[in-house]
Motif scaffolding. Sequence first.
Motif, PDB file in Angstrom:
ATOM      1  N   ARG A  16       2.478  -1.744   6.841  1.00 17.53           N
ATOM      2  CA  ARG A  16       3.159  -3.023   7.012  1.00 17.53           C
ATOM      3  C   ARG A  16       4.300  -3.140   6.007  1.00 17.53           C
ATOM      4  O   ARG A  16       4.373  -2.376   5.043  1.00 17.53           O
ATOM      5  N   GLY A  17       5.170  -4.120   6.237  1.00 17.47           N
ATOM      6  CA  GLY A  17       6.359  -4.290   5.427  1.00 17.47           C
ATOM      7  C   GLY A  17       6.090  -4.197   3.921  1.00 17.47           C
ATOM      8  O   GLY A  17       5.141  -4.790   3.447  1.00 17.47           O
ATOM      9  N   TRP A  40      -4.125   9.662   4.130  1.00 20.85           N
ATOM     10  CA  TRP A  40      -4.368  10.151   5.505  1.00 20.85           C
ATOM     11  C   TRP A  40      -4.369  11.663   5.429  1.00 20.85           C
ATOM     12  O   TRP A  40      -3.328  12.273   5.228  1.00 20.85           O
ATOM     13  N   THR A  62       0.831  -1.204   0.000  1.00 22.36           N
ATOM     14  CA  THR A  62       0.000   0.000   0.000  1.00 22.36           C
ATOM     15  C   THR A  62       0.866   1.255   0.000  1.00 22.36           C
ATOM     16  O   THR A  62       1.909   1.309   0.662  1.00 22.36           O
ATOM     17  N   ASP A  82       5.216  -1.487   2.417  1.00 17.79           N
ATOM     18  CA  ASP A  82       4.412  -0.284   2.153  1.00 17.79           C
ATOM     19  C   ASP A  82       5.326   0.932   1.999  1.00 17.79           C
ATOM     20  O   ASP A  82       6.483   0.919   2.418  1.00 17.79           O
ATOM     21  N   ARG A 117       0.570   2.880  12.483  1.00 21.90           N
ATOM     22  CA  ARG A 117      -0.053   1.724  13.141  1.00 21.90           C
ATOM     23  C   ARG A 117      -0.422   0.641  12.129  1.00 21.90           C
ATOM     24  O   ARG A 117      -0.364  -0.537  12.434  1.00 21.90           O
ATOM     25  N   VAL A 118      -0.877   1.064  10.947  1.00 22.20           N
ATOM     26  CA  VAL A 118      -1.407   0.063  10.008  1.00 22.20           C
ATOM     27  C   VAL A 118      -0.510  -0.174   8.788  1.00 22.20           C
ATOM     28  O   VAL A 118      -0.814  -1.026   7.966  1.00 22.20           O
ATOM     29  N   VAL A 158      -3.785   4.735   0.400  1.00 20.98           N
ATOM     30  CA  VAL A 158      -4.581   5.219   1.530  1.00 20.98           C
ATOM     31  C   VAL A 158      -4.125   6.637   1.812  1.00 20.98           C
ATOM     32  O   VAL A 158      -2.935   6.878   2.041  1.00 20.98           O
ATOM     33  N   LEU A 218      -2.617  11.769  12.207  1.00 26.24           N
ATOM     34  CA  LEU A 218      -2.546  11.068  10.923  1.00 26.24           C
ATOM     35  C   LEU A 218      -1.343  10.133  10.825  1.00 26.24           C
ATOM     36  O   LEU A 218      -1.470   8.971  10.438  1.00 26.24           O
ATOM     37  N   SER A 248      -1.607   7.104  13.109  1.00 28.14           N
ATOM     38  CA  SER A 248      -2.531   6.093  12.585  1.00 28.14           C
ATOM     39  C   SER A 248      -1.927   5.372  11.394  1.00 28.14           C
ATOM     40  O   SER A 248      -2.047   4.150  11.254  1.00 28.14           O
ATOM     41  N   HIS A 282       0.839   4.950   1.340  1.00 34.56           N
ATOM     42  CA  HIS A 282       0.155   5.844   2.286  1.00 34.56           C
ATOM     43  C   HIS A 282       0.638   7.269   2.044  1.00 34.56           C
ATOM     44  O   HIS A 282       1.845   7.499   1.964  1.00 34.56           O
TER      45      HIS A 282
END
Lengths: 112, 102, 125
Positions: free
Chosen positions: B25-26, B101, B3, B28, B22-23, B99, B16, B19, B5
């Motif tokens: 992941r490797g 933010w 993903t 990204d 927090r989500v 995503v 922002l 958060s 971000h």
Amino acid sequence: MSSLLLKDQRRIDLDEDGYLRCLEDWDEDVAAGLASAASLQLSAAHWEIIILLREFYAAHGLSPAMRALVKFTSRKLGPDKGRSVYLMTLFPGNPALLGAKIAGLPRPENCF
Amino acid sequence: MTTLHTVNKHSLNSDLLTSCLRVARGGDCILLIEDGIYNVRTLEDLAARQGCELSGLQCCVLHDDLTARGLAEKDLPDFISAVDQAGFVALACAHRQSVHWF
Amino acid sequence: MTSNASGRKNLTFISRRSPYGSGYAKACLDMVLSAAVFDQHVTLVFMDDGVLQLQPNQQAGDIHAKDLSAALAALPLYDVDNVYADRDSLTRRGMFSDQLAIEVRLCDADKIAEIIRQSDVVFTL
């Protein structure tokens, strides 16, 4: 601005799609007038759904889209009536749109 | 299945980046844009405090948003690189979803 | 859980704003309901201030607003059943997961990360 003229000479303001401009204007005579403008004669079966639509709006602040109306009807009146075919026979074309109009709700936002 | 971000505000006045970390992941990528640029100085600390491993993430800033704010590529920590608009598009294409933010 | 030939996509909505401070929360719900009407596979996640939408006993009429939690209660009628709330966001705001306006599944950051990865499109608002 379009409007609806009732038998008692009351004039009700409608928006360009034929929905009430002021939701407080709604009563049973207005519903009958709106139905008759759509060439519908309201029966007990229609009223059952109209009351349900108003119940939905009172509970959720939304005019239900078809999917939600079917499910809500099924929940409240049983699976025989909670079918789009049944609702289509009462409110031909698009029951969510026509039903909301006659029940004095705003136009459903997610319907075409 | 990674993903992209994007983060457009400073972590001191928004949650922002917290958060996002927090989500994320490797694999990204976190791209700092607009006022998100100011996170370049604090990203490492913030991640450490959250127990977030930055090494598995790619961290970038949008070049023009960086220079517009008086910073330059030489001000960036080693683990952050600058990308231009074309690089932004390339990142968006390289990841399955974005995503934002904001 | 990935998209298939039927044109159904996995759309994830991360609702992360309070209910009445801006139009974002309502806009997010409108998008969720529209996506559901178009038969998309919808997942809704309440995160950050978004969990404040789940506060029970909202009397939005007092500020002449429409009650957003009442509208959220219609989600099951639109067959939106994948509704999550971030446990950490609830805790940080002093909210209890057994006292929420609607039924949600609790999730943690790992679950949100997994939901994002299984999505075709993610909207945060």
